[in-house]
Motif scaffolding. Sequence first.
Motif, PDB file in Angstrom:
ATOM      1  N   PRO A   6       0.710  -1.159   0.261  1.00 43.87           N
ATOM      2  CA  PRO A   6       0.007  -0.049   0.058  1.00 43.87           C
ATOM      3  C   PRO A   6       0.764   1.354   0.043  1.00 43.87           C
ATOM      4  CG  PRO A   6      -0.617  -1.167   2.111  1.00 43.87           C
ATOM      5  CD  PRO A   6       0.615  -2.143   1.104  1.00 43.87           C
ATOM      6  N   VAL A   7       1.728   1.272   0.677  1.00 41.36           N
ATOM      7  CA  VAL A   7       2.942   2.625   0.700  1.00 41.36           C
ATOM      8  C   VAL A   7       3.264   2.694  -0.591  1.00 41.36           C
ATOM      9  CG1 VAL A   7       4.850   3.541   1.549  1.00 41.36           C
ATOM     10  CG2 VAL A   7       3.386   2.285   3.011  1.00 41.36           C
ATOM     11  N   ASP A  10       0.681   4.360  -2.770  1.00 37.17           N
ATOM     12  CA  ASP A  10       0.660   5.677  -2.415  1.00 37.17           C
ATOM     13  C   ASP A  10       1.749   6.598  -2.872  1.00 37.17           C
ATOM     14  OD1 ASP A  10      -1.838   5.179  -0.671  1.00 37.17           O
ATOM     15  OD2 ASP A  10      -0.479   4.955   1.248  1.00 37.17           O
ATOM     16  N   TYR A  11       2.708   6.051  -2.970  1.00 31.87           N
ATOM     17  CA  TYR A  11       3.826   6.836  -3.679  1.00 31.87           C
ATOM     18  C   TYR A  11       3.519   6.967  -5.166  1.00 31.87           C
ATOM     19  CZ  TYR A  11       7.531   7.008  -0.193  1.00 31.87           C
ATOM     20  OH  TYR A  11       8.374   7.261   0.912  1.00 31.87           O
ATOM     21  N   GLN A  12       3.082   5.803  -5.708  1.00 33.28           N
ATOM     22  CA  GLN A  12       2.706   5.974  -7.048  1.00 33.28           C
ATOM     23  C   GLN A  12       1.553   6.889  -7.430  1.00 33.28           C
ATOM     24  OE1 GLN A  12       2.280   2.060  -8.493  1.00 33.28           O
ATOM     25  NE2 GLN A  12       4.273   1.859  -9.529  1.00 33.28           N
ATOM     26  N   ARG A  13       0.630   6.918  -6.507  1.00 34.82           N
ATOM     27  CA  ARG A  13      -0.481   7.870  -6.736  1.00 34.82           C
ATOM     28  C   ARG A  13       0.098   9.111  -6.639  1.00 34.82           C
ATOM     29  NH1 ARG A  13      -3.664   3.890  -3.212  1.00 34.82           N
ATOM     30  NH2 ARG A  13      -4.607   2.462  -4.569  1.00 34.82           N
ATOM     31  N   SER A  68      12.240   9.105  -3.646  1.00 38.19           N
ATOM     32  CA  SER A  68      11.729   8.548  -2.342  1.00 38.19           C
ATOM     33  C   SER A  68      11.125   7.090  -2.790  1.00 38.19           C
ATOM     34  CB  SER A  68      10.828   9.448  -1.618  1.00 38.19           C
ATOM     35  OG  SER A  68      11.529  10.512  -1.094  1.00 38.19           O
ATOM     36  N   LEU A  69      10.328   7.190  -3.817  1.00 36.51           N
ATOM     37  CA  LEU A  69       9.689   5.867  -4.268  1.00 36.51           C
ATOM     38  C   LEU A  69      10.679   4.698  -4.492  1.00 36.51           C
ATOM     39  CD1 LEU A  69       7.303   3.911  -5.174  1.00 36.51           C
ATOM     40  CD2 LEU A  69       7.537   5.116  -7.433  1.00 36.51           C
ATOM     41  N   LYS A  76      12.552  -1.646   1.248  1.00 36.98           N
ATOM     42  CA  LYS A  76      11.459  -2.522   1.637  1.00 36.98           C
ATOM     43  C   LYS A  76      10.905  -3.459   0.835  1.00 36.98           C
ATOM     44  CE  LYS A  76      10.746   0.349   5.104  1.00 36.98           C
ATOM     45  NZ  LYS A  76      11.289   0.062   6.605  1.00 36.98           N
ATOM     46  N   LEU A  77      10.976  -3.563  -0.565  1.00 34.20           N
ATOM     47  CA  LEU A  77      10.396  -4.376  -1.614  1.00 34.20           C
ATOM     48  C   LEU A  77      11.705  -5.202  -2.416  1.00 34.20           C
ATOM     49  CD1 LEU A  77       7.656  -1.885  -2.717  1.00 34.20           C
ATOM     50  CD2 LEU A  77       7.520  -3.834  -1.160  1.00 34.20           C
TER      51      LEU A  77
END
Length: 138
Positions: A6-7, A10-13, A68-69, A76-77
């Motif tokens: 989800p984070v 949120d970054y992509q949006r 930041s993304l 984290k990914l």
Amino acid sequence: MKPLHPVFLDYQRTVAAFSIISLLIMIMGFIFSIYTFRHTRYMYKRLTACSHVIAAGCVLIVIEVAVSLYHYQAEKLPNRHPTGATWQYGFSFMLAWISFIAEAAAAIAFGVCSRKRKKDKAPDDQYAIEEEPTIIGR
């Protein structure tokens, strides 16, 4: 297929939303710029400078959120950014910085040129008449 974090979404949006907002404000600034060249009052130049400042700020937000993304992905990914992989900013990242610099330069140019000019320094009579202050009230 595994759902996205989800984070990350949120970054992509945020990047998508501010990209659209900055594009609309850039178009608005371009229209104000064209109008300023046709009607040379100082307050139109200031409005144009402000719209270019806001557009530059939106582009800077897009750049920073995108950076930041990518850092978030690396931390984290691990399936999106494998360990040991090298990262390079692409052509679109450089274009974003060029558009930020262009918007900031346009804001500075319109801001510097927005000062009032006295009648004797005006290029022609029509410009001098347009630049005369309007006294409203007593």
